[in-house]
Scaffold this motif. Structure first.
Motif, PDB file in Angstrom:
ATOM      1  N   VAL A  72       0.857  -1.183   0.000  1.00 23.19           N
ATOM      2  CA  VAL A  72       0.000   0.000   0.000  1.00 23.19           C
ATOM      3  C   VAL A  72       0.893   1.233   0.000  1.00 23.19           C
ATOM      4  O   VAL A  72       1.999   1.214   0.542  1.00 23.19           O
ATOM      5  N   THR A  73       0.411   2.297  -0.617  1.00 23.27           N
ATOM      6  CA  THR A  73       1.100   3.592  -0.564  1.00 23.27           C
ATOM      7  C   THR A  73       0.158   4.584   0.087  1.00 23.27           C
ATOM      8  O   THR A  73      -0.991   4.746  -0.357  1.00 23.27           O
ATOM      9  N   VAL A  74       0.636   5.209   1.151  1.00 21.53           N
ATOM     10  CA  VAL A  74      -0.188   6.155   1.899  1.00 21.53           C
ATOM     11  C   VAL A  74       0.513   7.505   1.945  1.00 21.53           C
ATOM     12  O   VAL A  74       1.735   7.595   1.840  1.00 21.53           O
ATOM     13  N   THR A  75      -0.281   8.544   2.082  1.00 16.98           N
ATOM     14  CA  THR A  75       0.262   9.869   2.378  1.00 16.98           C
ATOM     15  C   THR A  75       0.146  10.059   3.877  1.00 16.98           C
ATOM     16  O   THR A  75      -0.964  10.105   4.419  1.00 16.98           O
ATOM     17  N   ASP A  76       1.290  10.132   4.555  1.00 10.21           N
ATOM     18  CA  ASP A  76       1.246  10.157   6.013  1.00 10.21           C
ATOM     19  C   ASP A  76       0.948  11.557   6.538  1.00 10.21           C
ATOM     20  O   ASP A  76       0.717  12.507   5.766  1.00 10.21           O
ATOM     21  N   ALA A  77       0.950  11.691   7.872  1.00 10.04           N
ATOM     22  CA  ALA A  77       0.559  12.953   8.502  1.00 10.04           C
ATOM     23  C   ALA A  77       1.516  14.091   8.182  1.00 10.04           C
ATOM     24  O   ALA A  77       1.152  15.266   8.312  1.00 10.04           O
ATOM     25  N   ALA A  78       2.736  13.754   7.747  1.00  3.22           N
ATOM     26  CA  ALA A  78       3.707  14.787   7.373  1.00  3.22           C
ATOM     27  C   ALA A  78       3.585  15.166   5.905  1.00  3.22           C
ATOM     28  O   ALA A  78       4.324  16.037   5.429  1.00  3.22           O
ATOM     29  N   GLY A  79       2.677  14.498   5.171  1.00  2.00           N
ATOM     30  CA  GLY A  79       2.500  14.781   3.762  1.00  2.00           C
ATOM     31  C   GLY A  79       3.412  13.989   2.857  1.00  2.00           C
ATOM     32  O   GLY A  79       3.441  14.222   1.637  1.00  2.00           O
ATOM     33  N   ASP A  80       4.155  13.022   3.419  1.00  2.67           N
ATOM     34  CA  ASP A  80       5.057  12.193   2.618  1.00  2.67           C
ATOM     35  C   ASP A  80       4.331  10.959   2.111  1.00  2.67           C
ATOM     36  O   ASP A  80       3.525  10.356   2.832  1.00  2.67           O
ATOM     37  N   GLN A  81       4.635  10.569   0.900  1.00  2.00           N
ATOM     38  CA  GLN A  81       4.110   9.310   0.358  1.00  2.00           C
ATOM     39  C   GLN A  81       5.047   8.187   0.761  1.00  2.00           C
ATOM     40  O   GLN A  81       6.250   8.234   0.488  1.00  2.00           O
ATOM     41  N   VAL A  82       4.481   7.183   1.409  1.00  2.00           N
ATOM     42  CA  VAL A  82       5.276   6.063   1.919  1.00  2.00           C
ATOM     43  C   VAL A  82       4.642   4.769   1.436  1.00  2.00           C
ATOM     44  O   VAL A  82       3.422   4.579   1.564  1.00  2.00           O
ATOM     45  N   LEU A 181     -10.088  13.567  21.791  1.00  2.00           N
ATOM     46  CA  LEU A 181     -11.096  12.550  21.494  1.00  2.00           C
ATOM     47  C   LEU A 181     -11.343  12.465  19.994  1.00  2.00           C
ATOM     48  O   LEU A 181     -11.506  11.374  19.439  1.00  2.00           O
ATOM     49  N   ALA A 182     -11.358  13.614  19.322  1.00  2.00           N
ATOM     50  CA  ALA A 182     -11.593  13.615  17.875  1.00  2.00           C
ATOM     51  C   ALA A 182     -10.458  12.950  17.123  1.00  2.00           C
ATOM     52  O   ALA A 182     -10.650  12.417  16.023  1.00  2.00           O
ATOM     53  N   GLY A 183      -9.261  12.975  17.698  1.00  2.00           N
ATOM     54  CA  GLY A 183      -8.117  12.385  17.028  1.00  2.00           C
ATOM     55  C   GLY A 183      -8.068  10.874  17.084  1.00  2.00           C
ATOM     56  O   GLY A 183      -7.373  10.243  16.280  1.00  2.00           O
ATOM     57  N   VAL A 184      -8.809  10.254  18.000  1.00  2.00           N
ATOM     58  CA  VAL A 184      -8.725   8.798  18.176  1.00  2.00           C
ATOM     59  C   VAL A 184      -9.109   8.048  16.901  1.00  2.00           C
ATOM     60  O   VAL A 184      -8.329   7.223  16.402  1.00  2.00           O
ATOM     61  N   PRO A 185     -10.297   8.278  16.306  1.00  2.00           N
ATOM     62  CA  PRO A 185     -10.634   7.545  15.077  1.00  2.00           C
ATOM     63  C   PRO A 185      -9.717   7.886  13.906  1.00  2.00           C
ATOM     64  O   PRO A 185      -9.437   7.030  13.058  1.00  2.00           O
ATOM     65  N   VAL A 186      -9.237   9.128  13.859  1.00  2.00           N
ATOM     66  CA  VAL A 186      -8.313   9.524  12.793  1.00  2.00           C
ATOM     67  C   VAL A 186      -7.044   8.686  12.852  1.00  2.00           C
ATOM     68  O   VAL A 186      -6.568   8.153  11.836  1.00  2.00           O
ATOM     69  N   HIS A 187      -6.487   8.551  14.041  1.00  2.00           N
ATOM     70  CA  HIS A 187      -5.238   7.799  14.188  1.00  2.00           C
ATOM     71  C   HIS A 187      -5.445   6.314  13.898  1.00  2.00           C
ATOM     72  O   HIS A 187      -4.572   5.667  13.314  1.00  2.00           O
ATOM     73  N   ILE A 188      -6.588   5.776  14.311  1.00  2.00           N
ATOM     74  CA  ILE A 188      -6.869   4.365  14.009  1.00  2.00           C
ATOM     75  C   ILE A 188      -6.889   4.148  12.501  1.00  2.00           C
ATOM     76  O   ILE A 188      -6.284   3.192  11.989  1.00  2.00           O
ATOM     77  N   ARG A 189      -7.562   5.021  11.791  1.00  2.00           N
ATOM     78  CA  ARG A 189      -7.649   4.871  10.334  1.00  2.00           C
ATOM     79  C   ARG A 189      -6.280   5.026   9.677  1.00  2.00           C
ATOM     80  O   ARG A 189      -5.960   4.314   8.714  1.00  2.00           O
ATOM     81  N   GLU A 190      -5.461   5.946  10.177  1.00  2.00           N
ATOM     82  CA  GLU A 190      -4.128   6.141   9.599  1.00  2.00           C
ATOM     83  C   GLU A 190      -3.266   4.896   9.788  1.00  2.00           C
ATOM     84  O   GLU A 190      -2.576   4.455   8.859  1.00  2.00           O
ATOM     85  N   VAL A 191      -3.299   4.326  10.976  1.00  2.00           N
ATOM     86  CA  VAL A 191      -2.507   3.123  11.250  1.00  2.00           C
ATOM     87  C   VAL A 191      -3.019   1.955  10.417  1.00  2.00           C
ATOM     88  O   VAL A 191      -2.233   1.214   9.806  1.00  2.00           O
ATOM     89  N   ALA A 192      -4.329   1.784  10.385  1.00  2.00           N
ATOM     90  CA  ALA A 192      -4.908   0.662   9.635  1.00  2.00           C
ATOM     91  C   ALA A 192      -4.592   0.771   8.148  1.00  2.00           C
ATOM     92  O   ALA A 192      -4.283  -0.236   7.494  1.00  2.00           O
ATOM     93  N   ASP A 199     -10.353  -2.178   6.480  1.00  2.00           N
ATOM     94  CA  ASP A 199     -11.647  -2.669   6.965  1.00  2.00           C
ATOM     95  C   ASP A 199     -11.593  -2.952   8.462  1.00  2.00           C
ATOM     96  O   ASP A 199     -12.541  -2.647   9.200  1.00  2.00           O
ATOM     97  N   ALA A 200     -10.487  -3.525   8.905  1.00  2.00           N
ATOM     98  CA  ALA A 200     -10.316  -3.761  10.344  1.00  2.00           C
ATOM     99  C   ALA A 200     -10.275  -2.435  11.083  1.00  2.00           C
ATOM    100  O   ALA A 200     -10.766  -2.315  12.214  1.00  2.00           O
ATOM    101  N   GLY A 201      -9.699  -1.430  10.434  1.00  2.00           N
ATOM    102  CA  GLY A 201      -9.668  -0.106  11.037  1.00  2.00           C
ATOM    103  C   GLY A 201     -11.060   0.441  11.267  1.00  2.00           C
ATOM    104  O   GLY A 201     -11.360   0.998  12.331  1.00  2.00           O
ATOM    105  N   GLU A 202     -11.931   0.284  10.282  1.00  2.00           N
ATOM    106  CA  GLU A 202     -13.305   0.764  10.442  1.00  2.00           C
ATOM    107  C   GLU A 202     -14.031  -0.019  11.531  1.00  2.00           C
ATOM    108  O   GLU A 202     -14.828   0.546  12.292  1.00  2.00           O
ATOM    109  N   GLN A 203     -13.755  -1.321  11.618  1.00  2.00           N
ATOM    110  CA  GLN A 203     -14.355  -2.126  12.677  1.00  2.00           C
ATOM    111  C   GLN A 203     -13.907  -1.637  14.050  1.00  2.00           C
ATOM    112  O   GLN A 203     -14.721  -1.516  14.985  1.00  2.00           O
ATOM    113  N   LEU A 204     -12.633  -1.326  14.160  1.00  2.00           N
ATOM    114  CA  LEU A 204     -12.102  -0.847  15.431  1.00  2.00           C
ATOM    115  C   LEU A 204     -12.629   0.546  15.763  1.00  2.00           C
ATOM    116  O   LEU A 204     -12.961   0.835  16.923  1.00  2.00           O
ATOM    117  N   VAL A 205     -12.719   1.411  14.762  1.00  2.00           N
ATOM    118  CA  VAL A 205     -13.277   2.748  14.991  1.00  2.00           C
ATOM    119  C   VAL A 205     -14.700   2.651  15.530  1.00  2.00           C
ATOM    120  O   VAL A 205     -15.067   3.350  16.491  1.00  2.00           O
TER     121      VAL A 205
END
Length: 348
Positions: A72-82, A181-192, A199-205
């Motif tokens: 997978v290629t993601v754009t992380d919180a720093a704006g870098d593609q990894v 509190l607002a950051g919790v689902p955001v971070h889960i989705r980023e990690v997932a 999909d597991a991320g959405e289940q956990l959120v």
């Protein structure tokens, strides 16, 4: 949940504050004695100090565990593609232990190869530590674990270590560092997303959001005690009070309290003064366990200028809680709110 006895605001205070946060560990203290059947105590009730503790200190992984779909290629919180091609050996680190908590909760804990000092829940306790100095990452310690991906946020470093990891060919994904509190689902989705299990991320959120909502709904109607969060590091001479946007305010509000710092117009963290504390007039003083220990326990706290002149000081209404749970803002946030609500509203 039982009751017995870092801050990391959404915008960080100075790094020396953040560094001190990581040193806080779980510890116990005596709970005040009263009749459990008597129900919630009124603000200022004579019930003394309390430690807020969650019943189960470990994380609960989703079931069944997902299989990462990579690359997978993601754009992380720093704006870098990894690009992540392999999630068989994961290193998830930050100042609060929240990123590792998310990975374990996603059911991928058996792939984690190391930990930071704040990741102290039982499932991760035996992992080797890659922050031997307490908070800064060690390149040598990380490379020795041969991770295939590193997840972290801006609370941990230093930057040159991250550069060395990238040079070694290890994908480094930065997650957002807003502790709220607002950051919790955001971070889960980023990690997932970075680990190829969206999909597991959405289940956990869904699960975590439900737990937070249930905890907030479970707070009994009635008086909202005024709660002052004090960040204490007596050994370093650091004394701060939290206000709006400090992170502690969100937990206090969710637990059915009124944040004393916000009530007198404070924002983030501000130096603690006797005048400010007296003006805030808290019914309850909330601290982290190690911070309380650093000033000599409840007796030492009450002896600090201004504390004895507050309703909380007069009644010794001090609630302490480990920062690895209180301001972790990870997947155990719901149970943390429950424990905090019980501690500030009830005498046990």
């Amino acid at each position: 949940m039982t009751t017995r006895r870092s801050p990391r605001p959404a915008t960080r205070p100075a790094r020396w504050i953040a560094g001190a946060l990581g040193a806080a560990l779980l510890a116990g203290s005596a709970a005040c004695a009263s009749d459990p059947a008597s129900g919630p105590a009124a603000a200022g009730a004579d019930c003394g100090p309390v430690t807020a503790v969650v019943a189960d200190a470990d994380v609960t992984p989703i079931d069944p565990a997902p299989t990462p779909a990579l690359p997978v290629t993601v754009t992380d919180a720093a704006g870098d593609q990894v690009t992540v091609t392999d999630a068989s050996r994961i290193l998830a680190v930050n100042l609060y232990g929240s990123i590792a908590e998310i990975v374990f909760s996603l059911g991928l804990g058996d792939r984690v190869v190391g930990r930071d000092t704040s990741t102290d829940f039982p499932a991760a306790a035996d992992l080797p530590v890659v922050t031997p100095g307490g908070h800064d990452l060690s390149t040598e310690a990380i490379l020795a674990l041969d991770p295939t991906v590193v997840l972290l946020d801006d609370s941990i470093g230093p930057p040159e270590v991250l550069d060395q990891l990238r040079t070694a060919g290890i994908p480094v994904v930065r997650v957002g560092d807003e502790q709220s509190l607002a950051g919790v689902p955001v971070h889960i989705r980023e990690v997932a997303a970075a680990l190829g299990v969206p999909d597991a991320g959405e289940q956990l959120v869904a699960r975590v959001d439900g737990e937070i909502a249930a905890a907030r709904d479970g707070v009994a109607d009635g008086p909202r005690p005024r709660v002052a969060f004090l960040y204490l590091r007596g050994t370093a001479g650091v004394y701060l009070m939290g206000g709006k946007g400090a992170g502690s305010d969100a937990m206090i509000s969710a637990a059915g309290g009124e944040d004393a710092g916000t009530a007198i117009g404070l924002e983030k963290f501000r130096p603690l003064t006797s005048e400010g504390l007296i003006n805030a007039a808290p019914d309850v003083i909330l601290v982290m366990t190690k911070g309380l220990e650093s000033v000599g326990g409840v007796d030492g706290l009450v002896a600090m200028p201004g504390v004895a002149q507050t309703p909380a000081g007069q009644q010794r209404r001090v609630v302490d809680m480990a920062d690895t749970v209180l301001l972790n803002f990870g997947t155990r946030t719901g149970v943390a709110i429950q424990a905090l609500a019980r501690a500030i509203h009830e005498c046990r």
